[in-house]
Design a protein around this motif. Structure first.
Motif, mmCIF file in Angstrom:
data_model
loop_
_atom_site.group_PDB
_atom_site.id
_atom_site.type_symbol
_atom_site.label_atom_id
_atom_site.label_comp_id
_atom_site.label_asym_id
_atom_site.label_seq_id
_atom_site.Cartn_x
_atom_site.Cartn_y
_atom_site.Cartn_z
ATOM 1 N N ARG A 39 21.181 -43.596 24.445
ATOM 2 C CA ARG A 39 22.266 -42.856 25.093
ATOM 3 C C ARG A 39 22.910 -43.707 26.174
ATOM 4 N N PRO A 40 24.141 -43.372 26.547
ATOM 5 C CA PRO A 40 24.783 -44.102 27.654
ATOM 6 C C PRO A 40 24.040 -43.822 28.965
ATOM 7 N N LEU A 41 24.170 -44.720 29.910
ATOM 8 C CA LEU A 41 23.550 -44.522 31.221
ATOM 9 C C LEU A 41 24.322 -43.462 31.996
ATOM 10 N N THR A 42 23.594 -42.665 32.791
ATOM 11 C CA THR A 42 24.266 -41.725 33.682
ATOM 12 C C THR A 42 24.923 -42.519 34.803
ATOM 13 N N GLU A 43 25.721 -41.849 35.589
ATOM 14 C CA GLU A 43 26.409 -42.527 36.690
ATOM 15 C C GLU A 43 25.403 -43.114 37.686
ATOM 16 N N GLU A 44 24.364 -42.373 37.989
ATOM 17 C CA GLU A 44 23.337 -42.850 38.926
ATOM 18 C C GLU A 44 22.568 -44.035 38.342
ATOM 19 N N GLU A 45 22.207 -43.956 37.082
ATOM 20 C CA GLU A 45 21.510 -45.068 36.427
ATOM 21 C C GLU A 45 22.388 -46.315 36.381
ATOM 22 N N THR A 46 23.672 -46.130 36.124
ATOM 23 C CA THR A 46 24.597 -47.251 36.082
ATOM 24 C C THR A 46 24.681 -47.937 37.436
ATOM 25 N N VAL A 77 28.197 -52.932 26.132
ATOM 26 C CA VAL A 77 27.800 -51.708 26.828
ATOM 27 C C VAL A 77 26.317 -51.761 27.180
ATOM 28 N N PHE A 78 25.932 -50.884 28.111
ATOM 29 C CA PHE A 78 24.534 -50.698 28.470
ATOM 30 C C PHE A 78 24.080 -49.370 27.880
ATOM 31 N N ARG A 79 22.907 -49.363 27.271
ATOM 32 C CA ARG A 79 22.360 -48.151 26.679
ATOM 33 C C ARG A 79 20.901 -47.986 27.084
ATOM 34 N N LEU A 80 20.469 -46.738 27.234
ATOM 35 C CA LEU A 80 19.094 -46.420 27.615
ATOM 36 C C LEU A 80 18.351 -45.872 26.410
ATOM 37 N N GLU A 137 29.465 -53.434 21.669
ATOM 38 C CA GLU A 137 29.859 -52.055 21.367
ATOM 39 C C GLU A 137 29.939 -51.788 19.866
ATOM 40 N N GLN A 138 30.426 -52.734 19.113
ATOM 41 C CA GLN A 138 30.546 -52.551 17.668
ATOM 42 C C GLN A 138 29.163 -52.392 17.021
ATOM 43 N N ILE A 139 28.208 -53.173 17.438
ATOM 44 C CA ILE A 139 26.849 -53.068 16.894
ATOM 45 C C ILE A 139 26.218 -51.744 17.302
ATOM 46 N N MET A 140 26.497 -51.306 18.543
ATOM 47 C CA MET A 140 25.975 -50.020 19.005
ATOM 48 C C MET A 140 26.515 -48.877 18.134
ATOM 49 N N ARG A 141 27.761 -48.956 17.741
ATOM 50 C CA ARG A 141 28.337 -47.911 16.878
ATOM 51 C C ARG A 141 27.673 -47.916 15.500
ATOM 52 N N TRP A 142 27.394 -49.106 14.975
ATOM 53 C CA TRP A 142 26.711 -49.178 13.682
ATOM 54 C C TRP A 142 25.301 -48.583 13.780
ATOM 55 N N ALA A 143 24.684 -48.716 14.918
ATOM 56 C CA ALA A 143 23.311 -48.237 15.095
ATOM 57 C C ALA A 143 23.219 -46.719 15.163
ATOM 58 N N THR A 144 24.341 -46.033 15.290
ATOM 59 C CA THR A 144 24.291 -44.573 15.326
ATOM 60 C C THR A 144 23.834 -43.992 13.990
ATOM 61 N N ASN A 145 23.804 -44.807 12.948
ATOM 62 C CA ASN A 145 23.321 -44.355 11.648
ATOM 63 C C ASN A 145 21.802 -44.335 11.553
ATOM 64 N N VAL A 146 21.124 -44.869 12.573
ATOM 65 C CA VAL A 146 19.661 -44.909 12.584
ATOM 66 C C VAL A 146 19.159 -43.780 13.478
ATOM 67 N N ARG A 159 17.084 -41.756 16.203
ATOM 68 C CA ARG A 159 16.568 -42.203 17.500
ATOM 69 C C ARG A 159 15.065 -42.467 17.459
ATOM 70 N N LYS A 160 14.334 -41.650 16.752
ATOM 71 C CA LYS A 160 12.877 -41.828 16.703
ATOM 72 C C LYS A 160 12.479 -43.105 15.978
ATOM 73 N N GLN A 161 13.320 -43.577 15.092
ATOM 74 C CA GLN A 161 13.001 -44.784 14.339
ATOM 75 C C GLN A 161 13.569 -46.049 14.989
ATOM 76 N N MET A 162 14.409 -45.882 15.999
ATOM 77 C CA MET A 162 15.009 -47.025 16.688
ATOM 78 C C MET A 162 13.994 -47.616 17.658
ATOM 79 N N LEU A 163 13.731 -48.904 17.512
ATOM 80 C CA LEU A 163 12.829 -49.587 18.436
ATOM 81 C C LEU A 163 13.598 -50.295 19.542
#
Length: 180
Positions: free
Chosen positions: A2-9, A36-39, A49-58, A60-64
Motif C-alpha cells: 500500500r502507499p505510505l500514509t502522510e505520517e509515514e512519508t 514510488v514508495f510502498r509499504l 511506478e509501472q512495475i508497481m502497477r503490474w504487481a497489483t495482479n499478485v 498481497r499474501k503471496q507478495m514477498l
C-alpha cells in the motif's frame, strides 16, 4: 502493498534527507520514469511506478518483495534504513567519508570509523549528519552518522571515533538469515 500514509512519508523522507539532503526529490522525479514508495509488512520499498502497477495482479499474501527495500518500521513506529538502500543513496549523497585500505575491513565487520582510518571527508560535514562511507577507490561500503564535524576531525587523536556505523555491506554475511 500500500502507499505510505502522510505520517509515514514524513518519517521516511526525513530519514532519507539526513543522508542525501534536498536530493530526496530526485528519487521520486527521475528522468527514467516515476518511482514510488510502498509499504509491505513493515518494510518500505522503492519501486518504479509501472512495475508497481503490474504487481497489483499478485495477491498481497503471496507478495514477498517488490523493488528495493530501503528500510523498515519498528513496532515503536521508528524507521530504520537497511543496507539495501545503499545503491539508492550513494549517487545522491551530500556528505561522504573515504576510508583508508587498512580500516575498510574493520568497518565491514560492523565497527565504527576511527580518525586513524579516515582517508578524507567532505568539507563542512556537521556533527551527527548522515554520511556515506566509501573506500578510497569510490566503492560505497555503507553509511553512518558523523560523530565529529570536518573541523573537529583536524584536531583529534587517531583513536577517536569519527563515524558511527549504521549499516555496511558486511551485513550480508553477518546477518544472512535475517535479511529476508
Amino acid at each position: 502493498m500500500r502507499p505510505l500514509t502522510e505520517e509515514e512519508t514524513k518519517v521516511v523522507l526525513g530519514k532519507l534527507s539526513k543522508y542525501i539532503g534536498d536530493n530526496v526529490k530526485l528519487l521520486v522525479d527521475r528522468p527514467d520514469g516515476s518511482y514510488v514508495f510502498r509499504l509491505h509488512k513493515n518494510r518500505v520499498f522503492y519501486v518504479k511506478e509501472q512495475i508497481m502497477r503490474w504487481a497489483t495482479n499478485v495477491a498481497r499474501k503471496q507478495m514477498l518483495s517488490l523493488g528495493t527495500c530501503i528500510g523498515k518500521f519498528t513496532h515503536g513506529g521508528k524507521f530504520h534504513l537497511v543496507i539495501t538502500a545503499l545503491d539508492i543513496l550513494a549517487p545522491h549523497a551530500k556528505h561522504k567519508v573515504w576510508l583508508k585500505a587498512n580500516s575498510e575491513q574493520q568497518f565491514l565487520y560492523g565497527h565504527n570509523v576511527l580518525k586513524g582510518g579516515l582517508g578524507r571527508i567532505t568539507e563542512n560535514t556537521p556533527t551527527y549528519q548522515g554520511v556515506l562511507v566509501y573506500s578510497m577507490n569510490d566503492t560505497p561500503l555503507g553509511f553512518g552518522v558523523a560523530a565529529k564535524s570536518t573541523q573537529d576531525c583536524r584536531h583529534i587523536d587517531p583513536g577517536t571515533t569519527v563515524v558511527f556505523n549504521q549499516a555496511d555491506i558486511g551485513q550480508y554475511l553477518r546477518s544472512e538469515d535475517q535479511l529476508s
